[in-house]
Design a protein around this motif. Structure first.
Motif, mmCIF file in Angstrom:
data_model
loop_
_atom_site.group_PDB
_atom_site.id
_atom_site.type_symbol
_atom_site.label_atom_id
_atom_site.label_comp_id
_atom_site.label_asym_id
_atom_site.label_seq_id
_atom_site.Cartn_x
_atom_site.Cartn_y
_atom_site.Cartn_z
ATOM 1 N N UNK A 87 0.851 -1.236 -0.074
ATOM 2 C CA UNK A 87 -0.039 0.000 0.133
ATOM 3 C C UNK A 87 0.978 1.395 0.060
ATOM 4 N N UNK A 88 1.977 1.434 0.952
ATOM 5 C CA UNK A 88 2.689 2.487 1.010
ATOM 6 C C UNK A 88 3.444 2.664 -0.385
ATOM 7 N N UNK A 90 2.643 1.775 -3.580
ATOM 8 C CA UNK A 90 1.953 2.400 -4.402
ATOM 9 C C UNK A 90 1.581 3.740 -4.397
ATOM 10 N N UNK A 91 1.401 4.167 -3.081
ATOM 11 C CA UNK A 91 1.501 5.613 -2.719
ATOM 12 C C UNK A 91 2.523 6.423 -3.114
ATOM 13 N N UNK A 92 3.753 5.553 -3.003
ATOM 14 C CA UNK A 92 5.152 6.296 -3.264
ATOM 15 C C UNK A 92 5.123 6.539 -4.667
ATOM 16 N N UNK A 93 4.699 5.426 -5.402
ATOM 17 C CA UNK A 93 4.649 5.681 -7.042
ATOM 18 C C UNK A 93 3.859 6.629 -7.549
ATOM 19 N N UNK A 94 2.602 7.055 -6.846
ATOM 20 C CA UNK A 94 1.552 8.169 -7.209
ATOM 21 C C UNK A 94 2.360 9.367 -6.840
ATOM 22 N N UNK A 95 3.170 9.363 -5.927
ATOM 23 C CA UNK A 95 3.607 10.673 -5.423
ATOM 24 C C UNK A 95 5.263 10.813 -6.401
ATOM 25 N N UNK A 96 5.587 9.933 -7.113
ATOM 26 C CA UNK A 96 6.935 10.155 -7.889
ATOM 27 C C UNK A 96 6.775 11.141 -8.813
ATOM 28 N N UNK A 97 7.984 11.631 -8.959
ATOM 29 C CA UNK A 97 8.020 12.766 -9.932
ATOM 30 C C UNK A 97 9.147 12.516 -11.085
ATOM 31 N N UNK A 98 9.985 11.313 -10.979
ATOM 32 C CA UNK A 98 10.898 10.825 -11.762
ATOM 33 C C UNK A 98 11.023 9.450 -12.257
ATOM 34 N N UNK A 99 11.332 8.943 -13.127
ATOM 35 C CA UNK A 99 11.401 7.377 -13.298
ATOM 36 C C UNK A 99 12.197 6.649 -12.270
ATOM 37 N N UNK A 100 13.149 7.211 -11.718
ATOM 38 C CA UNK A 100 14.307 6.433 -10.942
ATOM 39 C C UNK A 100 13.451 6.147 -9.683
ATOM 40 N N UNK A 101 12.624 7.188 -9.169
ATOM 41 C CA UNK A 101 11.904 6.870 -8.070
ATOM 42 C C UNK A 101 10.745 5.893 -8.280
ATOM 43 N N UNK A 102 10.247 5.742 -9.367
ATOM 44 C CA UNK A 102 9.288 4.751 -9.673
ATOM 45 C C UNK A 102 9.978 3.345 -9.697
#
Length: 416
Positions: A87-88, A90-102
């Protein structure tokens, strides 16, 4: 009459309810992910390949260690913790602003999924009696295959209503609800494993799933056939859109029907093999590779047919290809569950998860390489021919494996 029918087993109902919500959320997540990376960020093919790698690599690397964890700790708590963690992520992906974070969040998402999978297989064995394991696995497969059909369609509709971020939020909620539902499961206490010299050595324990499967010739051969079928199916699935795109007058709508037909084939097989009584000889694994291989050959050689014949024949062939895979998967899964002690299911299914995920990755890469080198039609033909050859070889090898197991069993009876 059975005193404890499967659908009166409250723990099983909580387990499959959690699975249903989680599976639908998985597809919603995938649709939202590709919408974000491919459409919004316009990622190139290498970046998209990185997405696939981050999703599958954790299962390959951590499948066996995760199986060991599932045999040593409370499986329900491992699953619940994994769902909260996912769950956490997925929320992290939702707030990602760059590809490396995804990439980072996807890797951790894959890691916790690798922990969840063997724990789920082990918990299923704990809450369901051996006489109901086939129906339980069949029901689980029906839910999984239904999600493959409903999930992408529902995901696309929800993204159009809520936007990409809204879809990720809904997916996060699905993991949260799944974790809460798991608390309703009442599983018997897992028996303490029998101590052996091998189990005192942690490195050996981590590979014990493969060692256990190797001890049963039928299961070892079944695992080889199953993983090879996954590889062949991934070659066809990853290149199916390109194959159909190259057919004269074929449309995207027709391509989607073919892919949906494969899903319906899997679902139909799930329903059928929930009810058919299965023995311990894995007869379906001798037949299913031939069906899958012939299907690949037919679609590869039929691209020049008139479009009317293609529109009539191709969905039927894709249906049979999907059917053949589940026709192999359920009997193999049932036999593994029956032969594996409850104390070892985590390690055994962790090993199967690692090897099958590796087959998925190799199949995707091989499908792209073969299509690039020889053309997509020839890639299908190579895949189909190799799978048909596997059917012939596996039929002979499985027969020998069955004889070997009978001799081993007879030897044990004689000495005792």
């Amino acid at each position: 009459m059975n005193e404890n029918p499967l659908f009166k087993n409250h723990s099983f109902l909580f387990l499959i309810s959690a699975q249903t919500i989680s599976n639908l959320g998985d597809w919603l997540h995938l649709v939202a992910l590709f919408a974000l990376v491919a459409f919004k960020w316009h990622a190139d093919p290498i970046a998209m390949a990185g997405i696939t790698l981050c999703m599958v690599l954790p299962s390959i690397l951590f499948g066996s260690p995760a199986g060991w964890l599932a045999d040593r700790f409370n499986r329900k708590m491992l699953m619940s913790f994994s769902d909260f963690a996912r769950c956490g992520c997925v929320l992290g992906i939702a707030f990602s602003v760059s590809l490396w974070q995804v990439y980072i969040f996807l890797f951790f998402l894959g890691f916790f999924s690798a922990v969840f999978t063997p724990a789920e297989s082990g918990l299923l064995r704990q809450v369901v009696g051996e006489n109901q394991i086939q129906a339980a696995i069949g029901t689980s497969e029906m839910i999984n295959n239904s999600a493959k059909i409903i999930g992408p369609v529902a995901g696309g509709a929800l993204i159009s209503l809520t936007g990409i971020k809204g879809a990720f939020y809904l997916d996060a909620i699905s993991f949260f609800l799944s974790a809460l539902l798991l608390f309703g499961i009442k599983a018997p206490t897992l028996q303490s494993p029998v101590k052996s010299d091998l189990e005192h050595r942690e490195k050996v324990a981590l590979t014990e799933g493969f060692r256990f499967l190797s001890g049963f010739p039928v299961l070892k051969m079944g695992l080889i056939v199953f993983c090879t079928m996954i590889l062949a199916l991934q070659i066809s699935d990853s290149q199916a859109m390109i194959l159909i795109r190259d057919i004269k007058n074929a449309t995207v709508h027709f391509a989607s029907w073919c892919i949906a037909a494969s899903g319906f084939g899997m679902l139909t097989a799930s329903v059928l093999f929930t009810k058919i009584k299965l023995g311990e000889k894995l007869i379906t694994l001798k037949i299913s590779p031939a069906i899958l291989g012939l299907g690949c050959i037919m679609v590869s050689t039929g691209t020049g047919w008139p479009i009317g014949i293609i529109e009539a024949v191709y969905p039927c062939v894709f249906f049979l290809m999907g059917f053949s895979f589940t026709m192999a998967a359920i009997p193999f899964d049932v036999l593994v569950q029956k032969k594996t002690p409850e104390t070892h299911t985590g390690r055994v299914f962790g090993t199967i998860n690692s090897l099958s995920t590796l087959a998925v990755l190799v199949g995707i890469l091989l499908g792209g390489s073969l299509s690039e080198w020889f053309g997509v039609s020839l890639a299908f033909l190579i895949s189909g021919g190799t799978t048909c050859l596997l059917a012939a070889v596996s039929a002979i090898a499985m027969k020998k494996a069955e004889r070997k197991e009978i001799h081993v069993a007879e030897g044990i009876k004689t000495t005792s």
